[in-house]
Each structure stands twice: as structure tokens, then as C-alpha cells.
Scaffold this active site. Sequence first.
Site, PDB file in Angstrom:
ATOM      1  N   LYS A 263       0.835  -1.197   0.000  1.00 42.69           N
ATOM      2  CA  LYS A 263       0.000   0.000   0.000  1.00 42.69           C
ATOM      3  C   LYS A 263       0.875   1.255   0.000  1.00 42.69           C
ATOM      4  CE  LYS A 263      -3.915  -1.869   2.668  1.00 42.69           C
ATOM      5  NZ  LYS A 263      -4.962  -1.674   1.654  1.00 42.69           N
ATOM      6  N   ARG A 337     -10.215 -11.629   2.153  1.00 41.79           N
ATOM      7  CA  ARG A 337     -11.069 -12.689   1.610  1.00 41.79           C
ATOM      8  C   ARG A 337     -10.379 -14.053   1.683  1.00 41.79           C
ATOM      9  NH1 ARG A 337     -11.339  -9.508  -3.977  1.00 41.79           N
ATOM     10  NH2 ARG A 337     -11.101  -7.810  -2.486  1.00 41.79           N
TER      11      ARG A 337
HETATM   12  N1  BES Z   1      -8.029  -3.827   4.402  1.00 39.35           N
HETATM   13  C1  BES Z   1      -8.207  -3.485   3.045  1.00 39.35           C
HETATM   14  C2  BES Z   1      -9.529  -2.767   2.779  1.00 39.35           C
HETATM   15  C3  BES Z   1      -9.662  -1.404   3.360  1.00 39.35           C
HETATM   16  C4  BES Z   1      -9.409  -0.299   2.593  1.00 39.35           C
HETATM   17  C5  BES Z   1     -10.126  -1.231   4.649  1.00 39.35           C
HETATM   18  C6  BES Z   1      -9.578   0.965   3.124  1.00 39.35           C
HETATM   19  C7  BES Z   1     -10.284   0.013   5.160  1.00 39.35           C
HETATM   20  C8  BES Z   1     -10.024   1.115   4.403  1.00 39.35           C
HETATM   21  C9  BES Z   1      -8.189  -4.723   2.169  1.00 39.35           C
HETATM   22  O1  BES Z   1      -7.416  -5.772   2.614  1.00 39.35           O
HETATM   23  C10 BES Z   1      -7.655  -4.299   0.843  1.00 39.35           C
HETATM   24  O2  BES Z   1      -6.551  -3.884   0.796  1.00 39.35           O
HETATM   25  N2  BES Z   1      -8.488  -4.377  -0.186  1.00 39.35           N
HETATM   26  C11 BES Z   1      -8.117  -3.946  -1.478  1.00 39.35           C
HETATM   27  C12 BES Z   1      -8.635  -4.949  -2.473  1.00 39.35           C
HETATM   28  C13 BES Z   1      -8.094  -4.766  -3.852  1.00 39.35           C
HETATM   29  C14 BES Z   1      -6.634  -5.134  -3.884  1.00 39.35           C
HETATM   30  C15 BES Z   1      -8.868  -5.632  -4.797  1.00 39.35           C
HETATM   31  C16 BES Z   1      -8.751  -2.576  -1.722  1.00 39.35           C
HETATM   32  O3  BES Z   1      -9.882  -2.357  -1.292  1.00 39.35           O
HETATM   33  O4  BES Z   1      -8.086  -1.732  -2.313  1.00 39.35           O
HETATM   34 ZN    ZN Z   2      -5.385  -5.578   2.005  1.00 42.66          ZN
END
Ligand code: BES
Ligand code: ZN
Length: 484
Positions: A263, A337
Amino acid sequence: MMRITIERQPLEQIEAGALIVLVFEGRKEARFGAGDLVDAGEVAGKSLELTLLHRPPGVAATRVLLAGAGKPEKFDPAELRRVAGTAVRHLKSKSVKNIALALDPEHADGEYAAAAVEGAILGEFEPDRYKTEDDKKSVEAFAVAAAGGAAELDAAVARGRVLAEAQNFTRGLVNEPANRLTPAKVAEAARQMASEYQLECEVLERKQMERLGMGALLGVAQGSAEPPALVVIRYRPAQTDSKAHLGLVGKGVTFDTGGISIKPAEGMEKMKYDMAGGAAMIGAMRAIAQLKPAIPVTAFIPCVENMPGSRAQRPGDIVTAMSGKTIEVINTDAEGRLILADALSYARQQGATHLVDAATLTGAIVVALGHLNVGLFANDEAMRDRVLQAAKAEGERMWPMPLEDDYKEYLKSAFADLANVGGRWGGAVTAAVFLKEFAGDTPWVHLDIAGTAWLDESKPFLAKGPSGVPVRTLVRLATEWKDW
Ligand code: BES
Ligand code: ZN
Ligand code: ZN
């Protein structure tokens, strides 16, 4: 911990640092020195409007806080929860330690009394545990003042207290930074809670996960020096004729760096709240242990830290989930997931007949619904309606989202049964569709709480930081369960 009581004496005689009096829009409140202010238009009763009076004549309390409650026809327990929270937070900032809230006879029932207590306890919470100043303010006592209130109030007030303290327990866990709350520490917190409230707690370690074939969970865990833990907490009623067994599954990523699909640095510190779903399940079990519903409930919390490193899983890796399905890991940041897939399979293997999961699963749900509604997905209409009804009664807003089979297309992989991401569009839906593959034919609801588990700004009735959603909904779902 706040002392919670019910006061049945006349309001004028209640001794307190402050007596909170509700003022409704369009109703000319004349008691407690409010008359002149109302006549002058300074007190209109608008929702969450506050006016603090000192030593009004004829009242034993040191202060009266006139608290706007809005239009009477719109007033409900959820509004009272907010008003009570707002009033308590205001009084706390003025170092008032002993507070009573007056309930009008028309609102002196259980749902309102519980909501007032919840608002007070939830409003009092501050995520300031690691601030070392030694003069932190705290409210010591809160009373619901209901002159001649019925006996049902005692049970309702006790229930409100259990719920709000459980919700604050969850908020406390979510607020812990990832260096202090590793997967092993989540397990320890769960164990301690369970022993305090006579629940059974078991923690599965890496070895047991390997034996069970939890390749999806283990793939995420392998990048971290912190070992994973699958926390299982069991509540069993003394006697039951229910055939149902509720399984609560919560995402417990103690920190989400994204892994190799790392990230951006900006805002990454917030990813300590990626275990909010898991913490909600632990909090819900804490309340369930005290309120003793008639159905068995088991919580399953897969806990991992999602890290990059030489041991981490790579994009393109293919893992085999406990269910036997193979998954191509296209993006290591879609880790929630993966761990939930195996936790859902395990919950079904353990006999759960109905499932609810909660997870900070996607940024896409925040795009879709903002910070106001939990995204709700279900493979079963009756189960969806149960959860929506419980959420409505608890004032936790949730919005139904689609979960149609056609979306499965988006998760096609050339090399495995499915990919862990579905491309650019409909990200919250494709994440839910992925989970659906692992819920099988068990009635199941998925709650995406990425937009609602954390408040970036404080509200008048709630501190910024962890919200504790959806603890109250889950507890109500369990306590009001009836087989159909
Ligand atoms: N923990 C994150 C989702 C999230 C994003 C929670 C912002 C709280 C605030 C999750 O594990 C994630 O990173 N999801 C990705 C999925 C993508 C790679 C398909 C996302 O939402 O960007
Ligand atoms: Zn994530
Ligand atoms: Zn995550």
C-alpha cells in the site's frame, strides 16, 4: 467504569453534577429554568443543541443541561442514544462526574432507557489510552431518571450497559496499535475475556491450520514473523430447543501493509483497524455470554499480519483453500477474503448452520456507501432480513448490496479455480462473491465495515477512531433468534 443506576425520585430532588433534560422542537419547555430561553428563541430543541444552566432554582442538581432532541415525531431510541452521548461528552469536557438524564414518562420504557445508558457509555469512551497526562477526565456515575419508572427498566438498563461496554471493549481492541496487538495478543485478549465470562476459547496454531489444509490463510500469514492464530470462542446455552447454531466470523488482520502488493505510505497507519471485524466478534461474544441467548453461538477469528518480505506470498502464487478450491493470488492486498475463505469453511465444518461475517474488506465499499452505511451482502433472504431488522433496531445503518452469480465472471483465473481479485469495477461486490464461494449453501450474511468501523472525525456523541460497529447488531441477532 461508569456506575449506572436508575433514579425514581422526582426530578427536582435528584442530586447530580448535572441533570440532562430533553427539549423537543415545537414543544415549549418551561421547567428547570428553560422558559425564558425558549421564549427568547435561544433554545429551540434542535437535535443535539446544548444549553448549560447553572444552579437553576428549585432543582437539587448543580446544573441543568437542556439537550435538543429534535422533532417529537422523529424521536426514537437511536436519537436518544445520540443525544445522551452528546450531552455526556459535553459534560465530561467540563469535568462533571455525576450525571442524570431525565426520561419523560412517554419515553420511560426499556428500549429508551437502554439507549440512554448506551449513549452515555459509548460517548464517554476516548481512544487516549497511550496519552500519559495524569489528569484525564472521566464520568463516574450516570443515572436514568424516570420518576415512577416500571420494573422493566432495571433489566433494560443492565442490558444497555452490557452492550455498550462490549462495544467499547471492541473499540479498545481496534484502537491498539499493531506492535502491541499481534495475532497472538488478540488470542490472549480473547482467552482472557472468555475466562472472565465463562466462555470456551480455543486457539488454532499454524500446525493445526496446516493439518486442516488452510492454504489460503497460511499464504497470507507466511510473510510475517508473527505467527497466525485462529481464535474460536464458544457460547453454549444451558438448554435450547433451537436447531440453529450461529457462526460469527471476523477478519483479524492486525496490520495490513498490503504485502508484496504494498500500500502507499499515506494513511497506512490506519491499517491497524483491519482487525475490526474480528474485534467486533470478540466484543459480541462478551455481551452474548452475559445476556445468554437461547442458541449456541461460536465466533471464528482468523488473525494474521499482512507483511511483505522474503517469505511473503507473491502475486501469481496459487494456494489451495481448506474447501479444496484453488486460488490464484493476483493481489496480495486482497488478503481479507483469503483468510475468511478458510475461516468460513472451518465454521461450517464446526457445525455452524447460519453465518455472519464482518470485515474491513474493501476500499470499494467506502466509494459505494461512504462512511454512513455498512455494506450488507447475503446468499439468503431470510438471513438478510434478520440482520437488517436487528441493525435497524440498534441504529447501526446497513445497506443491502447485490450478490448475483453473474459477478463470478469477474473472478475468473486462467490457472486456478478463481482469482482473489476481480478487476477495477464493483470491488466490494466481487469481494463478497469470492466469499460466497466458501459459504456454500449455509445461510450467510457478509458485512463490509471498511467505511464504518473507523471514524476519521469525532461526532458530537462519539470520539474519533474505532466505532465498534456492528457489535450491537450481532448481539441482538443472537438474543432475538427464533427458528423459523
Ligand atoms: N483492508 C483493506 C480494505 C480497506 C481499505 C479497509 C480501506 C479500510 C479502508 C483490504 O485488505 C484491501 O486492501 N483491499 C483492497 C482490495 C483490492 C486489492 C482488490 C482494496 O480495497 O483496495
Ligand atoms: Zn489488504
Ligand atoms: Zn485488509
